[in-house]
Each structure stands twice: as structure tokens, then as C-alpha cells.
Design a protein around this motif. Structure first.
Motif, short mmCIF file in Angstrom:
data_model
loop_
_atom_site.label_atom_id
_atom_site.label_comp_id
_atom_site.label_asym_id
_atom_site.label_seq_id
_atom_site.Cartn_x
_atom_site.Cartn_y
_atom_site.Cartn_z
N ALA A 1 -3.13 -5.18 0.84
CA ALA A 1 -2.51 -4.11 1.62
C ALA A 1 -3.21 -4.00 2.97
CB ALA A 1 -2.57 -2.78 0.87
N PRO A 2 -3.08 -5.02 3.81
CA PRO A 2 -3.84 -5.02 5.06
C PRO A 2 -3.20 -4.21 6.19
CG PRO A 2 -2.56 -7.03 4.90
CD PRO A 2 -2.29 -6.26 3.64
N GLN A 3 -1.97 -3.76 5.98
CA GLN A 3 -1.25 -3.07 7.05
C GLN A 3 -1.38 -1.57 6.88
OE1 GLN A 3 1.80 -1.28 7.46
NE2 GLN A 3 1.87 -1.54 9.68
N ALA A 4 -1.44 -0.85 8.00
CA ALA A 4 -1.76 0.58 7.97
C ALA A 4 -0.75 1.38 7.15
CB ALA A 4 -1.83 1.11 9.41
N HIS A 5 0.55 1.12 7.34
CA HIS A 5 1.55 1.90 6.61
C HIS A 5 1.46 1.62 5.11
CE1 HIS A 5 3.32 1.86 10.72
NE2 HIS A 5 3.68 3.08 10.39
N MET A 6 1.18 0.36 4.74
CA MET A 6 1.05 0.03 3.33
C MET A 6 -0.12 0.79 2.71
SD MET A 6 1.60 -4.09 3.57
CE MET A 6 1.16 -4.32 1.85
N GLN A 7 -1.24 0.85 3.41
CA GLN A 7 -2.41 1.54 2.89
C GLN A 7 -2.14 3.04 2.76
OE1 GLN A 7 -5.71 0.52 5.33
NE2 GLN A 7 -5.59 -1.65 4.85
N THR A 8 -1.45 3.60 3.73
CA THR A 8 -1.16 5.03 3.69
C THR A 8 -0.29 5.38 2.48
OG1 THR A 8 -1.27 5.15 6.10
CG2 THR A 8 -0.17 6.96 4.97
N ILE A 9 0.72 4.56 2.23
CA ILE A 9 1.62 4.82 1.11
C ILE A 9 0.93 4.57 -0.23
CG2 ILE A 9 3.77 4.11 0.01
CD1 ILE A 9 4.82 3.44 2.83
N VAL A 10 0.23 3.44 -0.32
CA VAL A 10 -0.45 3.10 -1.58
C VAL A 10 -1.54 4.12 -1.89
CG1 VAL A 10 -1.88 1.38 -2.73
CG2 VAL A 10 0.10 0.66 -1.39
N ARG A 11 -2.25 4.59 -0.88
CA ARG A 11 -3.30 5.58 -1.12
C ARG A 11 -2.73 6.84 -1.74
NH1 ARG A 11 -4.88 10.21 0.53
NH2 ARG A 11 -3.16 10.30 2.01
N ALA A 12 -1.58 7.27 -1.24
CA ALA A 12 -0.97 8.48 -1.78
C ALA A 12 -0.61 8.31 -3.25
CB ALA A 12 0.28 8.84 -0.97
N VAL A 13 -0.20 7.09 -3.63
CA VAL A 13 0.15 6.85 -5.02
C VAL A 13 -1.11 6.74 -5.88
CG1 VAL A 13 1.29 5.25 -6.60
CG2 VAL A 13 2.30 5.73 -4.37
N VAL A 14 -2.09 5.97 -5.40
CA VAL A 14 -3.31 5.77 -6.17
C VAL A 14 -4.07 7.08 -6.34
CG1 VAL A 14 -5.55 4.62 -6.16
CG2 VAL A 14 -3.50 3.36 -5.50
#
Length: 439
Positions: free
Chosen positions: A96-109
């Protein structure tokens, strides 16, 4: 009758002809079989090629050391000796190297990987009759340093990044040598000074803004990134409780706007700033640029809309209070219109600007933009920004903000990582918290 001698005299050619005939596969069937393998081979080759290209891109373009900007070479050397993580290659999450991916995945995790930390909540009454809540972690002690954490917009002590920071501050501690620059000289004169390598556990306190973190409103006043009234009173409250405890700040996003404005207002008014040092993360240095980035199509339909929904939830959770003041004519904004807002700029024009007395959004940005206040920063500051932050990407605003205070020495160090990392919390942030928190 068959004579045995006849079989003995059989030639090799006779034996060959007596064997079963070989299996003959028609040419058309063979071609079909080979043709059926082609898509699978092509798909595997394509996957391998994409993996190879991505690996090369990740290793050559993504993995890089942070860009360190500082006005004083001596401080850069000190930083390199005491915080070597700023000069090491930064390895973002590979999947998940892209900023939007990290933001979304963080919210789920975050929903399934939250820390269970004991906290003690305290309600602090403000001068207008409203209140905010502050959550204490660890027992209060004047012998320990205190870290005040300011979350981002609509954030609270329940945020994943805040929980992990607090856990690190509780379980890791600080070296006494790192504290000597911040501790008052007259603190505990009779107490023997610890050894250089002795660890001191800090106490953390998180400010939950009005209406955030399950805090019920008692007045129709909310909060914004440019109003430091509540922060001033919270800091005064903490210093009354722990007058000898060194106070440091850690702030994220909107919280960093508040922190910078509070520090610079103390300097501008000639007041003593209780904060000894501060670490800022994801600082929106230039608010007009940040506002434009928030309204780009993808950001507007995802992050912007999500933040507005969270703000609407605060309004709905306190609907009875707002309705009562609206019926009395004591509400400065249209509550029903605010519930219909879908984006943060609409919410700002409907609620924030009239509530805090700003003429327009430009007036709001001018008052709170951190890059205009950096010359007045007078305590050690470490700022960490992501080069691909969805709202504040690298466009020179960070460098301009630091360069304009180069002679004044306002910002001691700004670290800019090349890819935003919001998933860590226990790895990279842990190391940054320990190494940087006392700078």
C-alpha cells in the motif's frame, strides 16, 4: 499344428510388425492443446512483468531517505547523531505505497487493531460555559514529562495513531540525556539524577475537541483549526496541575495548525510558552493550497466527503441542543442547512465562518496558515510531512515555510518522507516518537 522352430526363426522385422501400432495424435488436436496453454502462459508472464516493474519502481523511486530541511547546520548534525532515522532509507508499506490506499486501509485496520489502554477522562470547563474532555494516560506526576497530543480534524483519543503513540510513550520512555535540555534546573534538587541511559516514562494527555471523542456539547459552540481559545485554557489547566512537569506537544494535521498558532501567539504577545518542544505531523503548511487539494475530484468525493460526514455526525449527536438555541434565535448558523452539507467547504461557509467571525474562506486561511507564522516560532520544532500527502503534497510550500524563517531560526527541522505511512504506529512511528519527541 504350430511348429516351435518357426518362432525361433522369426526375424526382428516380424517382431516389430507384431507390436501394437503407435498412438497417433491428429495435428489439429495438438494445435488446440498448445493454443489452450497460450493464455495461461501469457497471463503468468504479464503478472511476472508487472511484479518486476513494480519492484523496480518501489526500490528505485519510492524507497528513499527523508528530505531534511533545517536552518542551522549544527542542528542537522545533532539530529543525525540523535535521530538517525531521518537519514535512513524510508520503506513504506510495499502493498500500500500510495497515500490514498494507506488512508483507506488504515481506517479499516484501525477497527480490528485498536490498543486497549487505560485512560482517565477529565472535563475541563471553558470560559464560555462549554467544555472539552482530556484523556490522561498514566498517573499524573510532577516528576514525569507530559506530552499533550492534538488529533486531526474530527479526531480524538480513539484514533489509531494516537493510541499507538501513547502506547509507545508509556512503554518505551525517554533517555534522561534527552530530557536535560527540557527539564527545569531546579526540579527535584534533592533527587539524585538518573544515569545517562535510565529511561523515564512520560505521561500523555489527549485533547478531545468539543463534540469529539463522545464529548457532549453544553453550548452551541464548536471548534476550528484557527481558534486556540480552548487550547490555551487546556494548557493553563495542565500547568496548574503539574507546574514542574516539562510539557511537550505532538500534533497531527489540524492539530498542528492549532499548535503552531498557539506557540506563535505566545511569542507575538510576549508571553511565556509552556511548551518546551513540539513534533508536528502532516502539517498543512499552506492552507489555500491544502484547500484546493481537498477539492480535487478524487479527494472531494472520498476524503472530503468522509470528513464532512463525521462533522455532520457531531451536529446530529447534539441536535437537541442546537434546535433549542435555534428556536431562541441564539444560533449563528442554519442548522438544517448544515445537515445537508456534503463537503467541507460547504460546511465551512455554513458553520465555521459565521461561528468564528471570518469574512470568507480567504480570511480564514490567512489567519491560520502555518507558513505565515513560521518566523515567530521560538521553541524547538520537528515537522514530519509526506511528499504525497493527499491534502498537502510536496509543491514547495514546506520549503518556502522553512526558508522564510531561515535567519530567524523558527523551524529547527522539517523532515519530509517520500511516501505517506499511516499504517505503522508500532514500527516507524514508534522509532520517530522515541527519537524525535524530545528534540
Amino acid at each position: 499344428m504350430h511348429c516351435p522352430c518357426q518362432s525361433v526363426n522369426r526375424t526382428a522385422e516380424d517382431v516389430f510388425h507384431d507390436q501394437d501400432p503407435p498412438i497417433r495424435v491428429p495435428v489439429t488436436e495438438c494445435n488446440e492443446w498448445v493454443a489452450s496453454l497460450v493464455p495461461h502462459v501469457s497471463l503468468g508472464a504479464a503478472v511476472f512483468a508487472l511484479f518486476a516493474v513494480y519492484t523496480c519502481h518501489y526500490l528505485l523511486c519510492v524507497v528513499r531517505p527523508p528530505k531534511v530541511v533545517c536552518s542551522d547546520p549544527a542542528k542537522v548534525k545533532w539530529l543525525e547523531e540523535n535521530c538517525p532515522v531521518f537519514f535512513q532509507s524510508y520503506w513504506p508499506t510495499a502493498w500500500a505505497p500510495q497515500a490514498h490506499m494507506q488512508t483507506i486501509v488504515r481506517a479499516v485496520v484501525q477497527r480490528y487493531h485498536a490498543l486497549k489502554l487505560y485512560r482517565r477522562r477529565e472535563n475541563v470547563i471553558m470560559s464560555d460555559g462549554g467544555h472539552v474532555s482530556i484523556d490522561w494516560y498514566n498517573e499524573r506526576s510532577p516528576r514525569q514529562p507530559t506530552v499533550l497530543i492534538l488529533p486531526g480534524i474530527t479526531g480524538s483519543s480513539d484514533e489509531g495513531y494516537a493510541q499507538h503513540w501513547i502506547g509507545d510513550l508509556i512503554h518505551v520512555g525517554y533517555r534522561w540525556a534527552d530530557l536535560q535540555c527540557a527539564l527545569p534546573h531546579d526540579l527535584d534538587k534533592d533527587r539524585k539524577r538518573p544515569s545517562r541511559d535510565e529511561l523515564i516514562i512520560s505521561q500523555s494527555v489527549v485533547l478531545n475537541y468539543r463534540g469529539c471523542g463522545s464529548t457532549t456539547l453544553t453550548t452551541p459552540r464548536l471548534y476550528c483549526g484557527c481558534d486556540i481559545t480552548d487550547l490555551q485554557q487546556v494548557v493553563e489547566h495542565i500547568m496548574k496541575l503539574l507546574p514542574t512537569s516539562p510539557l511537550m506537544g505532538v500534533a497531527v494535521s489540524m492539530g498542528s495548525i492549532l499548535m503552531i498558532k498557539y506557540i506563535t501567539e505566545c511569542s507575538r504577545r510576549g508571553l511565556h510558552c509552556p511548551l518546551k518542544a513540539a513534533m508536528l505531523v502532516s502539517v498543512p503548511w499552506n492552507l489555500p493550497i491544502a484547500e484546493r487539494n481537498m477539492n480535487k475530484t478524487f479527494n472531494r468525493l472520498t476524503l472530503n466527503r468522509h470528513l464532512c460526514k463525521q462533522f455532520r455526525d457531531i451536529l446530529r449527536n447534539n441536535e437537541t441542543l442546537f434546535r433549542q438555541h435555534s428556536e431562541r434565535g441564539q444560533l449563528c448558523f442554519d442548522f438544517d442547512k448544515a445537515l445537508q452539507c456534503q463537503f467541507m467547504d460547504e460546511m465551512a461557509h455554513t458553520v465555521t465562518l459565521p461561528m468564528f467571525g471570518y469574512r470568507d474562506l480567504a480570511h480564514f486561511c490567512e489567519d491560520g496558515s502555518p507558513h505565515l507564522r513560521t518566523p515567530h516560532l521560538h521553541i524547538p520544532i520537528v515537522a514530519i510531512n509526506a511528499a504525497d500527502d493527499p491534502f498537502c503534497p510536496e509543491q514547495g510550500e514546506l520549503m518556502c515555510g522553512v526558508d522564510c524563517c531561515g535567519e530567524a531560526g523558527g523551524v529547527d527541522c522539517c523532515g519530509e518522507v517520500d511516501c505517506e505511512e499511516r499504517l505503522v504506529g508500532r514500527t516507524k512511528w514508534k522509532k520517530w516518537t522515541v527519537d524525535v519527541g524530545m528534540v
